[in-house]
Motif scaffolding. Structure first.
Motif, PDB file in Angstrom:
ATOM      1  N   LEU A  89      21.741 -10.630  14.937  1.00  0.00           N
ATOM      2  CA  LEU A  89      21.859  -9.759  13.766  1.00  0.00           C
ATOM      3  C   LEU A  89      20.517  -9.130  13.399  1.00  0.00           C
ATOM      4  O   LEU A  89      20.455  -7.955  13.034  1.00  0.00           O
ATOM      5  CB  LEU A  89      22.431 -10.546  12.587  1.00  0.00           C
ATOM      6  CG  LEU A  89      23.883 -10.995  12.746  1.00  0.00           C
ATOM      7  CD1 LEU A  89      24.298 -11.873  11.575  1.00  0.00           C
ATOM      8  CD2 LEU A  89      24.805  -9.810  12.882  1.00  0.00           C
ATOM      9  N   LYS A  90      19.431  -9.898  13.495  1.00  0.00           N
ATOM     10  CA  LYS A  90      18.093  -9.340  13.224  1.00  0.00           C
ATOM     11  C   LYS A  90      17.765  -8.224  14.204  1.00  0.00           C
ATOM     12  O   LYS A  90      17.239  -7.176  13.818  1.00  0.00           O
ATOM     13  CB  LYS A  90      17.026 -10.435  13.339  1.00  0.00           C
ATOM     14  CG  LYS A  90      16.958 -11.366  12.171  1.00  0.00           C
ATOM     15  CD  LYS A  90      15.844 -12.378  12.392  1.00  0.00           C
ATOM     16  CE  LYS A  90      15.918 -13.518  11.396  1.00  0.00           C
ATOM     17  NZ  LYS A  90      14.922 -14.561  11.686  1.00  0.00           N
ATOM     18  N   LEU A  91      18.075  -8.453  15.489  1.00  0.00           N
ATOM     19  CA  LEU A  91      17.793  -7.433  16.500  1.00  0.00           C
ATOM     20  C   LEU A  91      18.679  -6.206  16.316  1.00  0.00           C
ATOM     21  O   LEU A  91      18.228  -5.076  16.526  1.00  0.00           O
ATOM     22  CB  LEU A  91      17.977  -8.020  17.895  1.00  0.00           C
ATOM     23  CG  LEU A  91      16.926  -9.042  18.317  1.00  0.00           C
ATOM     24  CD1 LEU A  91      17.308  -9.691  19.630  1.00  0.00           C
ATOM     25  CD2 LEU A  91      15.566  -8.398  18.427  1.00  0.00           C
ATOM     26  N   ALA A  92      19.922  -6.407  15.900  1.00  0.00           N
ATOM     27  CA  ALA A  92      20.816  -5.273  15.649  1.00  0.00           C
ATOM     28  C   ALA A  92      20.278  -4.428  14.502  1.00  0.00           C
ATOM     29  O   ALA A  92      20.302  -3.190  14.565  1.00  0.00           O
ATOM     30  CB  ALA A  92      22.219  -5.776  15.340  1.00  0.00           C
ATOM     31  N   ASN A  93      19.792  -5.075  13.442  1.00  0.00           N
ATOM     32  CA  ASN A  93      19.211  -4.333  12.322  1.00  0.00           C
ATOM     33  C   ASN A  93      17.931  -3.625  12.730  1.00  0.00           C
ATOM     34  O   ASN A  93      17.653  -2.517  12.264  1.00  0.00           O
ATOM     35  CB  ASN A  93      18.943  -5.272  11.144  1.00  0.00           C
ATOM     36  CG  ASN A  93      20.223  -5.753  10.497  1.00  0.00           C
ATOM     37  OD1 ASN A  93      21.250  -5.099  10.587  1.00  0.00           O
ATOM     38  ND2 ASN A  93      20.151  -6.915   9.860  1.00  0.00           N
ATOM     39  N   ALA A  94      17.146  -4.247  13.587  1.00  0.00           N
ATOM     40  CA  ALA A  94      15.889  -3.640  14.023  1.00  0.00           C
ATOM     41  C   ALA A  94      16.130  -2.390  14.864  1.00  0.00           C
ATOM     42  O   ALA A  94      15.355  -1.427  14.793  1.00  0.00           O
ATOM     43  CB  ALA A  94      15.053  -4.646  14.815  1.00  0.00           C
TER      44      ALA A  94
END
Length: 152
Positions: A89-94
């Motif tokens: 999820l962090k990478l998707a937001n990034a």
């Protein structure tokens, strides 16, 4: 102890790396054999988030020579990366930020398993790349002068 299999020096030249993540890699048996033999190229590899999973694209692992056609793998097939859901999820937001991508930085062994290091990278401009080269030259010249001074 982790031994590097391959490093992507192009990623450091083309991107400002903001964060780094370690991920497992879902591989077939013939792919592991080819990696042990050093037949891997990660210079154009990148990750992409799709359906709450992360896939690695552009990683070229050569087919194993002695395996039959039925057992062998495709060279540039998308490979799934193994991460925790919160990291995905962090990478998707990034990646939703303009100019950010997920380049593959290196591939290495960790406890008999193949791991990859992906980074959140923001693209460098041509001026940034020139500035980095200038800095590198200045550091080299300073080190050269220091060694000359210490030889006396």
């Amino acid at each position: 102890m982790s031994a590097d299999i391959a490093t992507n020096r192009k990623a450091g030249r083309d991107f400002h790396i903001l964060e780094k993540y370690e991920a497992g890699l879902e591989l077939k048996g013939t792919e592991v054999k080819s990696i042990r033999a050093g037949k891997v190229n990660i210079s154009d590899a990148f990750a992409r988030v799709e359906n709450n999973q992360i896939f690695l694209y552009g990683c070229n692992i050569q087919p194993w020579q002695t395996a039959g056609e039925w057992y062998n793998h495709a060279e540039k097939r998308p490979r799934r990366l193994l991460l925790h859901k919160s990291e995905i999820l962090k990478l998707a937001n990034a990646t939703h930020v303009k100019g950010c991508t997920l380049p593959l930085l290196r591939m290495y062994w960790k406890d008999r398993r193949v791991k990859v290091e992906i980074g959140v990278g923001k693209g460098k401009t041509h001026a940034d790349q020139r500035h980095d080269l200038k800095e590198k030259v200045e550091l080299r010249e300073a080190a050269r002068e220091m060694s000359r001074f210490n030889q006396r």
